[in-house]
Design a protein around this motif. Structure first.
Motif, PDB file in Angstrom:
ATOM      1  N   UNK A   1       0.839  -1.199   0.000  1.00  0.00           N
ATOM      2  CA  UNK A   1       0.000   0.000   0.000  1.00  0.00           C
ATOM      3  C   UNK A   1       0.873   1.248   0.000  1.00  0.00           C
ATOM      4  N   UNK A   2       0.570   2.186  -0.894  1.00  0.00           N
ATOM      5  CA  UNK A   2       1.269   3.460  -0.947  1.00  0.00           C
ATOM      6  C   UNK A   2       0.361   4.528  -0.357  1.00  0.00           C
ATOM      7  N   UNK A   3       0.813   5.167   0.712  1.00  0.00           N
ATOM      8  CA  UNK A   3       0.083   6.249   1.360  1.00  0.00           C
ATOM      9  C   UNK A   3       0.748   7.557   0.950  1.00  0.00           C
ATOM     10  N   UNK A   4      -0.011   8.471   0.359  1.00  0.00           N
ATOM     11  CA  UNK A   4       0.512   9.768  -0.065  1.00  0.00           C
ATOM     12  C   UNK A   4      -0.190  10.828   0.772  1.00  0.00           C
ATOM     13  N   UNK A   5       0.607  11.626   1.502  1.00  0.00           N
ATOM     14  CA  UNK A   5       0.031  12.566   2.462  1.00  0.00           C
ATOM     15  C   UNK A   5       0.630  13.944   2.292  1.00  0.00           C
ATOM     16  N   UNK A   6      -0.215  14.959   2.347  1.00  0.00           N
ATOM     17  CA  UNK A   6       0.249  16.344   2.368  1.00  0.00           C
ATOM     18  C   UNK A   6       0.636  16.726   3.784  1.00  0.00           C
ATOM     19  N   UNK A   7       1.827  17.252   3.965  1.00  0.00           N
ATOM     20  CA  UNK A   7       2.301  17.617   5.307  1.00  0.00           C
ATOM     21  C   UNK A   7       1.466  18.735   5.935  1.00  0.00           C
ATOM     22  N   UNK A   8       0.796  19.533   5.116  1.00  0.00           N
ATOM     23  CA  UNK A   8      -0.014  20.647   5.619  1.00  0.00           C
ATOM     24  C   UNK A   8      -1.507  20.317   5.648  1.00  0.00           C
ATOM     25  N   UNK A   9      -1.843  19.044   5.584  1.00  0.00           N
ATOM     26  CA  UNK A   9      -3.250  18.606   5.606  1.00  0.00           C
ATOM     27  C   UNK A   9      -3.832  18.887   6.989  1.00  0.00           C
ATOM     28  N   UNK A  10      -4.840  19.762   7.040  1.00  0.00           N
ATOM     29  CA  UNK A  10      -5.468  20.094   8.325  1.00  0.00           C
ATOM     30  C   UNK A  10      -6.754  19.293   8.541  1.00  0.00           C
ATOM     31  N   UNK A  11      -7.210  18.606   7.509  1.00  0.00           N
ATOM     32  CA  UNK A  11      -8.414  17.786   7.638  1.00  0.00           C
ATOM     33  C   UNK A  11      -8.086  16.386   8.152  1.00  0.00           C
ATOM     34  N   UNK A  12      -7.014  15.820   7.642  1.00  0.00           N
ATOM     35  CA  UNK A  12      -6.535  14.510   8.097  1.00  0.00           C
ATOM     36  C   UNK A  12      -5.039  14.678   8.334  1.00  0.00           C
ATOM     37  N   UNK A  13      -4.682  14.909   9.549  1.00  0.00           N
ATOM     38  CA  UNK A  13      -3.305  15.247   9.924  1.00  0.00           C
ATOM     39  C   UNK A  13      -2.300  14.163   9.536  1.00  0.00           C
ATOM     40  N   UNK A  14      -1.050  14.599   9.357  1.00  0.00           N
ATOM     41  CA  UNK A  14       0.026  13.677   9.000  1.00  0.00           C
ATOM     42  C   UNK A  14       0.192  12.590  10.056  1.00  0.00           C
ATOM     43  N   UNK A  15      -0.176  12.880  11.285  1.00  0.00           N
ATOM     44  CA  UNK A  15      -0.091  11.860  12.342  1.00  0.00           C
ATOM     45  C   UNK A  15      -0.988  10.665  12.012  1.00  0.00           C
ATOM     46  N   UNK A  16      -2.095  10.911  11.333  1.00  0.00           N
ATOM     47  CA  UNK A  16      -2.977   9.807  10.905  1.00  0.00           C
ATOM     48  C   UNK A  16      -2.277   8.958   9.849  1.00  0.00           C
ATOM     49  N   UNK A  17      -1.574   9.604   8.940  1.00  0.00           N
ATOM     50  CA  UNK A  17      -0.821   8.871   7.933  1.00  0.00           C
ATOM     51  C   UNK A  17       0.279   8.026   8.542  1.00  0.00           C
ATOM     52  N   UNK A  18       0.957   8.584   9.536  1.00  0.00           N
ATOM     53  CA  UNK A  18       2.020   7.837  10.214  1.00  0.00           C
ATOM     54  C   UNK A  18       1.450   6.633  10.957  1.00  0.00           C
ATOM     55  N   UNK A  19       0.288   6.813  11.575  1.00  0.00           N
ATOM     56  CA  UNK A  19      -0.356   5.699  12.272  1.00  0.00           C
ATOM     57  C   UNK A  19      -0.768   4.612  11.284  1.00  0.00           C
ATOM     58  N   UNK A  20      -1.382   5.020  10.163  1.00  0.00           N
ATOM     59  CA  UNK A  20      -1.775   4.040   9.150  1.00  0.00           C
ATOM     60  C   UNK A  20      -0.557   3.288   8.627  1.00  0.00           C
ATOM     61  N   UNK A  21       0.550   4.009   8.448  1.00  0.00           N
ATOM     62  CA  UNK A  21       1.779   3.390   7.971  1.00  0.00           C
ATOM     63  C   UNK A  21       2.269   2.313   8.937  1.00  0.00           C
ATOM     64  N   UNK A  22       2.113   2.548  10.223  1.00  0.00           N
ATOM     65  CA  UNK A  22       2.496   1.539  11.221  1.00  0.00           C
ATOM     66  C   UNK A  22       1.551   0.349  11.216  1.00  0.00           C
ATOM     67  N   UNK A  23       0.261   0.610  11.026  1.00  0.00           N
ATOM     68  CA  UNK A  23      -0.743  -0.445  11.113  1.00  0.00           C
ATOM     69  C   UNK A  23      -0.816  -1.318   9.862  1.00  0.00           C
TER      70      UNK A  23
END
Length: 64
Positions: A18-40
């Motif tokens: 799975x490739x997760x592409x995240x904007x660092x300035x995303x205020x709707x779904x924070x980068x912390x959510x992307x990092x968590x998904x990456x771990x899970x």
């Protein structure tokens, strides 16, 4: 409804690469959510796009 939905259990079920592409300035779904998904998601890669928000493919159109 999906904004407050907890999808952590679903992430753990993903077995495909799975490739997760995240904007660092995303205020709707924070980068912390992307990092968590990456771990899970065991077979995932997280790509962080600087100066991009919720739609990084649109926000950085002039960088490509």
């Amino acid at each position: 409804n999906i904004i407050n939905e907890d999808l952590k259990a679903n992430c753990k079920l993903i077995k495909s690469p799975t490739l997760l592409i995240w904007g660092c300035e995303d205020i709707e779904t924070r980068i912390s959510c992307g990092k968590l998904m990456n771990k899970l998601i065991k077979s995932s890669t997280l790509i962080k796009i600087k100066s991009a928000g919720h739609f990084p493919f649109k926000d950085n159109i002039y960088l490509y």
